[in-house]
Every structure is written in C-alpha cells, then in structure tokens.
Scaffold this active site. Sequence first.
Site, PDB file in Angstrom:
ATOM      1  CG  ASN A   6     -23.137 -49.133  26.681  1.00  0.00           C
ATOM      2  OD1 ASN A   6     -23.324 -50.342  26.466  1.00  0.00           O
ATOM      3  ND2 ASN A   6     -24.126 -48.255  26.727  1.00  0.00           N
ATOM      4  CD1 TRP A   7     -17.714 -51.933  23.514  1.00  0.00           C
ATOM      5  CD2 TRP A   7     -17.548 -53.953  22.538  1.00  0.00           C
ATOM      6  NE1 TRP A   7     -16.418 -52.078  23.089  1.00  0.00           N
ATOM      7  CE2 TRP A   7     -16.291 -53.306  22.483  1.00  0.00           C
ATOM      8  CE3 TRP A   7     -17.676 -55.224  21.999  1.00  0.00           C
ATOM      9  CZ2 TRP A   7     -15.175 -53.907  21.903  1.00  0.00           C
ATOM     10  CZ3 TRP A   7     -16.568 -55.815  21.418  1.00  0.00           C
ATOM     11  CH2 TRP A   7     -15.336 -55.162  21.364  1.00  0.00           C
ATOM     12  CE  LYS A   8     -24.949 -47.275  23.317  1.00  0.00           C
ATOM     13  NZ  LYS A   8     -25.693 -46.106  22.901  1.00  0.00           N
ATOM     14  CG  HIS A  94     -28.391 -46.967  28.326  1.00  0.00           C
ATOM     15  ND1 HIS A  94     -29.069 -46.552  27.204  1.00  0.00           N
ATOM     16  CD2 HIS A  94     -27.106 -46.581  28.162  1.00  0.00           C
ATOM     17  CE1 HIS A  94     -28.204 -45.954  26.385  1.00  0.00           C
ATOM     18  NE2 HIS A  94     -27.005 -45.956  26.950  1.00  0.00           N
ATOM     19  CD  GLU A  96     -29.142 -47.131  23.515  1.00  0.00           C
ATOM     20  OE1 GLU A  96     -28.633 -48.204  23.868  1.00  0.00           O
ATOM     21  OE2 GLU A  96     -28.494 -46.228  22.930  1.00  0.00           O
ATOM     22  CD  GLU A 163     -25.123 -42.658  28.775  1.00  0.00           C
ATOM     23  OE1 GLU A 163     -24.027 -42.818  28.226  1.00  0.00           O
ATOM     24  OE2 GLU A 163     -26.069 -43.435  28.611  1.00  0.00           O
ATOM     25  N   GLY A 169     -25.398 -41.028  20.590  1.00  0.00           N
ATOM     26  CA  GLY A 169     -25.276 -41.446  19.195  1.00  0.00           C
ATOM     27  C   GLY A 169     -25.556 -40.358  18.166  1.00  0.00           C
ATOM     28  CB  SER A 202     -21.888 -37.854  21.045  1.00  0.00           C
ATOM     29  OG  SER A 202     -23.055 -38.303  20.405  1.00  0.00           O
ATOM     30  N   GLY A 223     -20.062 -45.056  24.201  1.00  0.00           N
ATOM     31  CA  GLY A 223     -20.744 -46.046  23.378  1.00  0.00           C
ATOM     32  C   GLY A 223     -19.958 -46.304  22.098  1.00  0.00           C
ATOM     33  N   GLY A 224     -20.463 -45.747  20.999  1.00  0.00           N
ATOM     34  CA  GLY A 224     -19.895 -45.967  19.664  1.00  0.00           C
ATOM     35  C   GLY A 224     -18.375 -45.982  19.619  1.00  0.00           C
TER      36      GLY A 224
HETATM   37  P1  PGA Z   1     -22.623 -43.014  22.405  1.00  0.00           P
HETATM   38  O1  PGA Z   1     -23.412 -43.873  23.507  1.00  0.00           O
HETATM   39  O2  PGA Z   1     -21.246 -42.739  22.967  1.00  0.00           O
HETATM   40  O3  PGA Z   1     -22.594 -43.869  21.191  1.00  0.00           O
HETATM   41  O4  PGA Z   1     -23.385 -41.743  22.209  1.00  0.00           O
HETATM   42  C1  PGA Z   1     -23.279 -43.645  24.871  1.00  0.00           C
HETATM   43  C2  PGA Z   1     -24.224 -44.519  25.642  1.00  0.00           C
HETATM   44  O5  PGA Z   1     -25.369 -44.709  25.194  1.00  0.00           O
HETATM   45  O6  PGA Z   1     -23.874 -45.043  26.704  1.00  0.00           O
END
Ligand code: PGA
Length: 241
Positions: A6-8, A94, A96, A163, A169, A202, A223-224
């Site tokens: 997930n590159w956001k 998600h 976010e 999640e 993050g 994470s 993500g990251g």
């Molecule tokens: P993260 O993000 O691995 O940076 O914690 C995961 C996500 O939000 O899908």
Amino acid sequence: MYFVANWKMFGNLKSINTLDKVIKFSKSKEIKKGRLIYCPPYTLLTSFFKKFENCLIDIGAQNCHENDNYGPHTGFINSRMLKSIGANYVIIGHSENRKKGETDKLINLKIKNAIKAKLKVIFCIGETLTEKKKGKTRLVLAKQIRLGLDKIKKRSNIFIAYEPVWSIGTGHIPKPKELEQIVKFIKKKFKGKSPKILYGGSVSPQNISDLKKINSLDGFLIGGASQNPKKFIDIVKKTYN
Ligand code: PGA
C-alpha cells in the site's frame, strides 16, 4: 501468502524504476508461493500495470467511489474504471479514510460495487488505541464486519485486512498471542468458509519473524516498508525462511 504493497500518497514516475528488483524477485524461485500485489496511487496504476506486463505481480487501487455508474463526481474514480485499466484489487475501508468521514454504510456500498465490477476487495478493519484500552476491540471489529458486509452474500472475493489503527506507521505491532486470538475471532464471524485474513500495521523485515508465526494469517498489508524494494523483498523472503 499475499503481500499487498500500500503506497498511500507516495510515488511518482521515477519510482517505477525501483520495481525492477521486485520484478526480478517475482520471477525467481525465492518467491515460493508468495503473491505480490501493488496498490500505488491512481496516477501510477497504468504505469505499474504496464511495468508488470510480463510477470505475475498484480495491481490494485487504494479506494474507489461508492457509485458504479459514471456520473458527476468530480475527482473520483469508481470500481468499473479501475477494472477497465487492469486493476484486480481495491483496498476499501482503510482507517485513514474512515478518519476522514468514510462511514460503514459508504464502505458497504463501495464493497458491493467493487464485487460487481469483479474486483477483489481488501476490506480493512481495526480498532483505535482508545477503543483497545477500553477493551472494545472485539466489539468494534464485529460491528465493522457486520455493517461493512451487510447484505453481501458472495464473499469469496473479499479479503479482511486487520489493521489496528494504533499500529499503522507507529512501529508497534500486537503481541503474537493477542493477534492470533483476534484472527480466530474474525474467522468465527463467518459461517462456513472464512475469507482470507491479512495483517497490516508496521510490518517490517524486523518483525516479520514474529508475525509469520501466526499460521492462520494469509498475508500482510504493508505500507511504509513496501516502498523500499529491498525491505519488501526481505519481508517475503523471511516469511518463508
Ligand atoms: P504501515 O501501513 O505498514 O506503514 O504501518 C500499513 C497500512 O496502513 O496499510
């Protein structure tokens, strides 16, 4: 096992070059039975699709509009449009986006139309830190599943991504035992065959050896770490070693 990147809201045309390593890895024996799925921002979906033409890496979007008809929705993209450019997956719900006002009802509509468009849905659920501290994790997850999947009978194309919001993050992950119990709890919410369950929050090359101990997981939403090809490949490798 599924490894979803997930590159956001990151990445530009230059980032496409970083994919060469991952493409090479995807064609090697080291990938074992790992399935890679990249979810870049909308602006890069077509470029990623072309880049992955000769390999088995799939692409997905990070969200979609709830309406499956074309229409006056400035700035939005629906699941039919995503399918038409080669996406096979879409992340929905998600945290976010929930934080920005995406309701369970809206999420439910998005999932219904994504399934209609023949996309596979990565449906995100998870509790906040406050909810966790109040001992409400299971209540929250049960509600998100019940409302998000309301009146959806065909669930074979749905993945659940657990999640915890407090883990995204932050570098913190749930204790393996705790996570195992939650995955079991989620599975129990489904009569008959349970959907595939991913963990997200994470995930890194450092903690994957703990996370992979949870046998009931079908993969990870990353993500990251997924923006760094070396880290992403390391996560896959360490899952199998
Ligand atoms: P993260 O993000 O691995 O940076 O914690 C995961 C996500 O939000 O899908």
